[in-house]
Structures are given as C-alpha cells and as structure tokens.
Design a protein around this motif. Sequence first.
Motif, PDB file in Angstrom:
ATOM      1  N   LYS A 116       0.882  -1.197  -0.053  1.00  0.00           N
ATOM      2  CA  LYS A 116      -0.064   0.004  -0.021  1.00  0.00           C
ATOM      3  C   LYS A 116       0.736   1.258   0.041  1.00  0.00           C
ATOM      4  O   LYS A 116       1.898   1.413   0.674  1.00  0.00           O
ATOM      5  CB  LYS A 116      -0.896  -0.018   1.337  1.00  0.00           C
ATOM      6  N   GLY A 117       0.680   2.361  -0.823  1.00  0.00           N
ATOM      7  CA  GLY A 117       1.138   3.445  -0.825  1.00  0.00           C
ATOM      8  C   GLY A 117       2.525   3.533  -1.708  1.00  0.00           C
ATOM      9  O   GLY A 117       3.070   4.380  -1.892  1.00  0.00           O
ATOM     10  N   THR A 118       2.800   2.290  -2.521  1.00  0.00           N
ATOM     11  CA  THR A 118       3.901   2.273  -3.266  1.00  0.00           C
ATOM     12  C   THR A 118       3.473   2.607  -4.676  1.00  0.00           C
ATOM     13  O   THR A 118       2.271   2.255  -5.040  1.00  0.00           O
ATOM     14  CB  THR A 118       4.630   0.983  -3.474  1.00  0.00           C
ATOM     15  N   ARG A 119       4.407   3.361  -5.501  1.00  0.00           N
ATOM     16  CA  ARG A 119       4.037   3.540  -6.779  1.00  0.00           C
ATOM     17  C   ARG A 119       5.326   3.520  -7.565  1.00  0.00           C
ATOM     18  O   ARG A 119       6.195   3.821  -6.948  1.00  0.00           O
ATOM     19  CB  ARG A 119       3.010   4.841  -7.041  1.00  0.00           C
ATOM     20  N   TRP A 120       5.273   3.270  -9.001  1.00  0.00           N
ATOM     21  CA  TRP A 120       6.534   3.242  -9.587  1.00  0.00           C
ATOM     22  C   TRP A 120       6.231   3.751 -11.057  1.00  0.00           C
ATOM     23  O   TRP A 120       5.385   3.719 -11.719  1.00  0.00           O
ATOM     24  CB  TRP A 120       6.923   1.777  -9.778  1.00  0.00           C
ATOM     25  N   ARG A 121       7.500   4.090 -11.878  1.00  0.00           N
ATOM     26  CA  ARG A 121       7.329   4.494 -13.030  1.00  0.00           C
ATOM     27  C   ARG A 121       8.830   4.089 -13.815  1.00  0.00           C
ATOM     28  O   ARG A 121       9.641   3.670 -12.896  1.00  0.00           O
ATOM     29  CB  ARG A 121       6.893   5.926 -13.453  1.00  0.00           C
ATOM     30  N   LEU A 122       8.698   4.244 -15.361  1.00  0.00           N
ATOM     31  CA  LEU A 122       9.829   3.547 -15.901  1.00  0.00           C
ATOM     32  C   LEU A 122      10.472   4.815 -16.591  1.00  0.00           C
ATOM     33  O   LEU A 122      10.027   5.725 -17.257  1.00  0.00           O
ATOM     34  CB  LEU A 122       9.472   2.682 -17.099  1.00  0.00           C
ATOM     35  N   ARG A 123      11.945   4.923 -16.123  1.00  0.00           N
ATOM     36  CA  ARG A 123      12.965   5.909 -17.041  1.00  0.00           C
ATOM     37  C   ARG A 123      13.600   5.128 -18.070  1.00  0.00           C
ATOM     38  O   ARG A 123      14.327   4.174 -17.730  1.00  0.00           O
ATOM     39  CB  ARG A 123      13.702   6.672 -16.183  1.00  0.00           C
ATOM     40  N   GLN A 124      13.351   5.699 -19.419  1.00  0.00           N
ATOM     41  CA  GLN A 124      14.205   4.928 -20.290  1.00  0.00           C
ATOM     42  C   GLN A 124      14.932   5.888 -21.289  1.00  0.00           C
ATOM     43  O   GLN A 124      14.465   6.945 -21.228  1.00  0.00           O
ATOM     44  CB  GLN A 124      13.087   4.292 -21.146  1.00  0.00           C
ATOM     45  N   LEU A 136      20.838   1.682 -20.134  1.00  0.00           N
ATOM     46  CA  LEU A 136      20.438   1.855 -18.643  1.00  0.00           C
ATOM     47  C   LEU A 136      19.007   2.220 -18.595  1.00  0.00           C
ATOM     48  O   LEU A 136      18.565   3.342 -19.040  1.00  0.00           O
ATOM     49  CB  LEU A 136      21.268   2.934 -18.110  1.00  0.00           C
ATOM     50  N   LEU A 137      18.101   1.283 -17.976  1.00  0.00           N
ATOM     51  CA  LEU A 137      16.722   1.697 -17.728  1.00  0.00           C
ATOM     52  C   LEU A 137      16.496   1.975 -16.178  1.00  0.00           C
ATOM     53  O   LEU A 137      17.399   0.950 -15.542  1.00  0.00           O
ATOM     54  CB  LEU A 137      15.683   0.722 -18.276  1.00  0.00           C
ATOM     55  N   GLN A 138      15.555   2.675 -15.721  1.00  0.00           N
ATOM     56  CA  GLN A 138      15.621   2.885 -14.524  1.00  0.00           C
ATOM     57  C   GLN A 138      14.105   2.899 -14.009  1.00  0.00           C
ATOM     58  O   GLN A 138      13.129   3.402 -14.754  1.00  0.00           O
ATOM     59  CB  GLN A 138      16.012   4.309 -13.952  1.00  0.00           C
ATOM     60  N   ILE A 139      13.920   2.195 -12.728  1.00  0.00           N
ATOM     61  CA  ILE A 139      12.666   2.025 -12.421  1.00  0.00           C
ATOM     62  C   ILE A 139      12.664   2.911 -11.019  1.00  0.00           C
ATOM     63  O   ILE A 139      13.199   2.819 -10.100  1.00  0.00           O
ATOM     64  CB  ILE A 139      11.991   0.853 -11.776  1.00  0.00           C
ATOM     65  N   GLU A 140      11.731   4.085 -11.096  1.00  0.00           N
ATOM     66  CA  GLU A 140      11.586   4.935  -9.989  1.00  0.00           C
ATOM     67  C   GLU A 140      10.753   4.366  -9.087  1.00  0.00           C
ATOM     68  O   GLU A 140       9.532   4.417  -9.408  1.00  0.00           O
ATOM     69  CB  GLU A 140      11.447   6.272 -10.394  1.00  0.00           C
ATOM     70  N   LEU A 141      10.894   4.162  -7.843  1.00  0.00           N
ATOM     71  CA  LEU A 141       9.904   3.518  -6.891  1.00  0.00           C
ATOM     72  C   LEU A 141       9.768   4.656  -5.576  1.00  0.00           C
ATOM     73  O   LEU A 141      10.517   5.300  -5.131  1.00  0.00           O
ATOM     74  CB  LEU A 141      10.457   2.166  -6.130  1.00  0.00           C
ATOM     75  N   SER A 142       8.406   4.924  -5.402  1.00  0.00           N
ATOM     76  CA  SER A 142       7.988   5.822  -4.635  1.00  0.00           C
ATOM     77  C   SER A 142       7.207   5.250  -3.423  1.00  0.00           C
ATOM     78  O   SER A 142       6.416   4.402  -3.735  1.00  0.00           O
ATOM     79  CB  SER A 142       7.395   6.820  -5.147  1.00  0.00           C
ATOM     80  N   ASN A 143       7.348   5.633  -2.162  1.00  0.00           N
ATOM     81  CA  ASN A 143       6.720   5.211  -0.985  1.00  0.00           C
ATOM     82  C   ASN A 143       5.942   6.480  -0.347  1.00  0.00           C
ATOM     83  O   ASN A 143       6.524   7.358   0.201  1.00  0.00           O
ATOM     84  CB  ASN A 143       7.483   4.393   0.109  1.00  0.00           C
ATOM     85  N   SER A 144       4.637   6.553  -0.656  1.00  0.00           N
ATOM     86  CA  SER A 144       3.758   7.561  -0.262  1.00  0.00           C
ATOM     87  C   SER A 144       3.284   7.473   1.013  1.00  0.00           C
ATOM     88  O   SER A 144       2.588   8.331   1.679  1.00  0.00           O
ATOM     89  CB  SER A 144       2.863   8.111  -1.448  1.00  0.00           C
ATOM     90  N   LYS A 145       3.281   6.370   1.711  1.00  0.00           N
ATOM     91  CA  LYS A 145       2.987   6.188   3.003  1.00  0.00           C
ATOM     92  C   LYS A 145       3.681   7.146   4.100  1.00  0.00           C
ATOM     93  O   LYS A 145       4.770   7.776   3.918  1.00  0.00           O
ATOM     94  CB  LYS A 145       3.301   4.606   3.678  1.00  0.00           C
TER      95      LYS A 145
END
Length: 387
Positions: free
Chosen positions: A100-108, A119-128
């Motif tokens: 819960k509260g996690t979200r992610w997006r792809l950087r390419q 190099l690809l990057q997955i940006e992970l966020s914790n909104s809790k």
Amino acid sequence: MSATAINPKPPQVAGDWADPGFFSKRLGKGGQFWRLLWLMLVPPEGHRIVPTPAGYVLILVALGLGSAAYNTSSNILFMALSLLLSSLILSGFLSWLNFKGTRWRLRQPPHFRANDPALLQIELSNSKKILPTYSLWFNVTTKETKGVDRVHLEDRLNPGKNIVLDWMFHPLKRGHETIKISGLESQFPFGFLRKTVGGGIKRDVVVLPSRVEYDFEPPGGHHSHIPGETNRRPGAGNELINIRRYHRGDPQRLVHWKASARQKQLVVRQMAEENRDGFVLFMETSKSLWTTEPQFELLCSFVASLAEDLFRDGRLLAVAVNDEPLQPLKRLHDLQNFLEHLAIIETADHYSPSPDTGGRNLITFRPGVGGEVNAIISSTIAGTAQH
C-alpha cells in the motif's frame, strides 16, 4: 565518442505512475473498504498470492495439528493451530500494508541500439506517512528474451521517499521491442506467502541498427572511420548539426540556453560549414540483391553508421530507400527518423528506384565477397564493412 554516435542523454520518464490499485482516490473510506474486500475475493489481472515452500510446510503442519486437535479435543492443539493460522493471516495483512502506498514508473533512454546495453531505471516511491516499504522486486520482461529479470529493492524505502533501481537492457537485434514490468513481488514479512501485483507498465520501443567498423575512402578525399572516433568540422553556417559541451572561448551567441538548463551544464550549438561537398545515400533492399539475412543486417548497420558519421561531419545531404523520394537531412531529428526507418526495414520484392537518385556523390551499396557489404561511388568501391 561512445559506440552510440547519437549524443547520450539521461533516461527520460515514460508515462505516469503505476500502483497496486488497492485504492481509488475518488472513493470514500467506506468505498475503499468494499473495493479492497472485492479485490481480495476477485483479484485483478496479474494479482496473485502463492505459498512459498515454507508456506506449504506451514499449511501441512496446520492440517496435521487440526486433525490431531479434532480427534483428541485438546485445547493446547487448538491454540497451536490458531497460532499457525493467525500467522498466515497476519502475513497477508502485513504484505498488503507493505504494498500500500507504493507507486513506480519507468525511466528509459531516448534511443536504443542493437548490441549496445542501455540503462533503464525504475523509480519507486513510498507515499505512506508512517510505514516503510521492504523487500520488493520487479519482474521485467522483453519480447525477445524468454526469461524474467528481477530488479530488487535491497534496502528499505522510508515513508515519503523515492529510490531509483537500475536495470541493464541488452537489445539483441534491430526492430520493434516491448519492455514490460510484468509484476511486483514480495515475500514480506515472514516468507510464507509470495504476493504478486500487476506491473502496469508496458513500453513499445524501436531498436536502431548496431554500429559496425568500416573503411570509407571516397574518390578525391580520404575519409575512414572506426567506431569510437569522429571527425567534427564545425563552421559558421546556419544549419545546426550538433550540440556539444561549452569550451572556453566559444561565442556566447552559440550557447543553447534551453538545452543547458535541461542538462545542467553549458552547451553550445555546433553549426555546419557552408558550401561543402556532400553525399547522398541510396539504399536498395531487393530480395534478389540481398539473399542472406546476415548480409542484409550488415547492410542496415553499415548504412546507419555511415549516415551518422557523414551527418556529424556535415557531409550528408540526403537519403533515399528503394522508390522513396530523396529526404534531405538538415537536422538531428531528420537523422533520427532515418535511423528508425532502418530499424524496421525489410527486403522488398519489386520497386522502381527514385529518378532523383543520381550524381557523382551518390553512394550505393552492393554485396561483396565473403559476406562483405561495399559502398559504391561512381562504379568504384569507396568503402567496405564486414562482420
């Protein structure tokens, strides 16, 4: 210069944030509860809960305890059974809180090249606001690779924080490719259950032809190239051919302020020299001419490499393929469109060459001996590429 002649750029964000989909901001608290209950009963696509080997052992022990407790009517056995079952329920609840509260997006990166790691990057966020996030990993798949790569979150992610996870993508060949985050998994907290939620991210990209070594010596002037080297001939013309880092002594009028702000360093425009002789590339993809796939792939790589280097040298005027009209190459965007065309081009059955393709500086391509590809100018071999 790196193996990719196009200026390297930092990965770009592709698309919006994805999330587990447990809650909807448009619903009130009561609506969120019933939505969560419904998702537990009917999981969305990509959501599943599977016991781990330790979880299966726990379930077997619970079945044995339950059978023994029922046959003996022992309160102690019933208490032990309740403890085991509550650990499974608590594991699922804490796992839900972890997601819960996690979200992610792809950087390419803006460009991909065959046989060139990207190099690809997955940006992970914790909104809790209170709880951190632990022990997650992303399952990343591509169309060409059959396996699944795992990108792990090795450290905990504190509330309100973001982290970037790196993944190296190795495109194998030119053409269309699909990059997909097929799932986000975790065994937190006890390792009894492996919970998976849908990844929610799918990107269709174009992989450009790989770069190859070649020799090129046109009649009347010497020009050879090996990947990793380049000849830049800036001038005082009006055509922009490149953007490079600022050097002391560069005129202030050439500073590209918008690009400098994006890259966080001063960069200047590099203009083409006027009144220079240039070349026209004409590529034919007849099936009767290119009978083997390796030689045709070498042709695409040779044309792409030569086009890039001539363009950066300010000596490429236009390109044409089969019966297509001549396409002038004045800007880097024009070159990129041509490279993307080469990325998906196939051999053709029948065509009539464009009548505009002619002149003493016309470069054509023909098969050579031993799988080589030759560049021809005025019926003379001016360059060769080989595997």
